[in-house]
Design a protein around this motif. Structure first.
Motif, short mmCIF file in Angstrom:
data_model
loop_
_atom_site.label_atom_id
_atom_site.label_comp_id
_atom_site.label_asym_id
_atom_site.label_seq_id
_atom_site.Cartn_x
_atom_site.Cartn_y
_atom_site.Cartn_z
N HIS A 190 0.86 -0.97 0.02
CA HIS A 190 -0.04 0.05 -0.17
C HIS A 190 0.89 1.30 0.02
CE1 HIS A 190 -3.58 -2.18 0.00
NE2 HIS A 190 -3.80 -2.54 1.55
N ALA A 193 2.22 1.87 -3.62
CA ALA A 193 0.82 2.49 -4.38
C ALA A 193 0.51 3.59 -4.12
CB ALA A 193 -0.53 1.68 -3.90
N ASP A 285 -3.43 1.28 -8.23
CA ASP A 285 -4.54 0.14 -7.86
C ASP A 285 -4.34 -1.43 -7.93
OD1 ASP A 285 -6.07 2.50 -7.41
OD2 ASP A 285 -6.50 2.71 -9.65
N ASP A 288 -2.66 -1.81 -4.54
CA ASP A 288 -3.53 -2.10 -3.66
C ASP A 288 -4.66 -3.19 -3.75
OD1 ASP A 288 -2.87 0.33 -2.15
OD2 ASP A 288 -4.18 1.35 -3.48
N GLU A 289 -4.73 -3.70 -4.75
CA GLU A 289 -5.63 -5.15 -5.10
C GLU A 289 -4.66 -6.23 -4.69
OE1 GLU A 289 -7.77 -7.46 -8.82
OE2 GLU A 289 -7.08 -5.24 -8.84
N THR A 292 -4.90 -6.34 -0.92
CA THR A 292 -6.04 -6.84 -0.45
C THR A 292 -5.98 -8.41 -0.51
OG1 THR A 292 -7.09 -4.91 -1.25
CG2 THR A 292 -8.52 -6.89 -0.61
#
Length: 369
Positions: A190, A193, A285, A288-289, A292
């Motif tokens: 993160h 990112a 993004d 970030d994905e 996750t």
């Protein structure tokens, strides 16, 4: 004044809460040490009949300690170190007498032999300490040295026995260390990112520093897995958890590789920002994905089955990164290709952490989403 008192009270409460958490985490090891010390003293003093069996309970406590780390090895090192120190001390002091230079010579020789023989920290320390005791407390020719070797053996055996009969939960400790390492992996993803999204060199540099600081967490995770495996091997109550520990062992290995690839990715992100190289707009993004997806893997830790939810999320992030690299909208620089390649490498590592082998992980990424 009231505000200062309130802040002081808040700090005191936090300290008390932190102390209670540490106490709860160490409660069982404390009980193990206490019981093992009592058992060792009883065996060495009442059953074996040693007059001063002080080293038996000491050996039991040292062999257990308050951590799981290599208890069996610690007990073995303790016995070997004590025996080596006593042997060298008895042989030399009987010939050269006791004194300052004799003490220095015996300690140096005992520790040198210990380093040459194994090099384990506890062996070396106990060899030196036992040589000191023989030189200063035990007159040459008495049987105290031999008794202390027996006491060390009794104490180490008592420690291992209590660890087997009153075992800690190895999965809980490994789970905690695994979560800690994976949480940090998510945080670095993160951070990178954010740095890419905001074209922030300082943020990218901080993310790189943070990624370098993750290695001790990986090492602690590996140590927790090794120690938990020891518990499962000596305790019949924990042997059914060996299959789960094998999964954590693979997780630790693959998390280590993923973190190494993440460091490469973070360095390249910093280079791209410093050199003003264009990168795909959606790459931040995608990172970030991927973070996750790692979160999904964290949620499935300890699940005795396939980690399909995490696998799907990891696959999706890798496919999205590959699609971004093929976007003809901008003449991306060399950093873009490296960043995408590292996302793929991290994805392969994480897929293997879910239980796939390398060929299966690579095949999963080749499949059309």
């Amino acid at each position: 004044m009231t505000g200062a008192v309130g802040r002081t009270g808040s700090r005191v409460r936090r300290r008390v809460e932190l102390g209670l958490r540490r106490l709860r985490a160490s409660a069982l090891p404390i009980v193990q040490c206490a019981v093992a010390a009592g058992l060792a003293l009883y065996v060495a003093g009442d059953l074996v009949g040693h007059a001063r069996p002080f080293f038996a309970p000491i050996a039991a406590v040292i062999s257990l300690g308050l951590t799981l780390n290599s208890r069996v090895r610690r007990a073995a090192e303790l016995v070997v170190g004590v025996s080596l120190g006593v042997l060298v001390g008895d042989l030399l002091i009987a010939q050269i007498g006791s004194g300052v230079w004799q003490l220095a010579l015996v300690v140096a020789l005992a520790m040198a032999i210990a380093v040459f023989t194994d090099g384990g920290t506890l062996i070396v320390a106990q060899a030196g300490a036992s040589a000191v005791l023989v030189t200063t407390l035990l007159p040459p020719g008495e049987t105290g040295g031999i008794d202390r070797c027996v006491d060390a053996l009794i104490g180490g055996a008592a420690g291992i026995l209590i660890a087997a009969l009153i075992p800690v939960n190895p999965i809980r400790i490994v789970h905690r260390e695994a979560r800690r390492a994976l949480d940090e992996l998510v945080a670095v993803l993160h951070d990178v990112a954010v740095a890419l999204r905001e074209n922030d060199r300082d943020a990218a540099s901080a993310a790189l520093d943070r990624s370098r600081d993750t290695q001790p967490m990986i090492d602690e995770m590996r140590a927790a897995v090794r120690s938990a495996s020891e518990v499962a091997s000596v305790s019949p109550l924990r042997r059914p958890r060996r299959r789960m520990l094998q999964r954590y062992r693979e997780l630790a290995e693959r998390t280590d590789y993923a973190v190494r690839n993440l460091r490469v990715l973070t360095r390249r992100a910093l280079t791209a920002i410093e050199d003003g190289e264009p990168v795909p707009d959606g790459l931040a993004d995608t990172l970030d994905e991927l973070g996750t997806a790692v979160g999904a893997l964290i949620g499935e830790l300890g699940v005795d089955g396939d980690r399909e939810r995490a696998r799907g999320a990891i696959r999706d992030a890798a496919h999205r990164a590959a699609a971004l690299a093929e976007d003809p909208g901008l003449p991306y620089g060399p950093s873009a290709a490296v960043l995408v390649a590292q996302v793929r490498s991290i994805a392969v590592d994480l897929l293997q952490a879910t239980g796939l082998d390398r060929a299966q992980a690579q095949q999963a990424l080749r499949e059309t989403p």
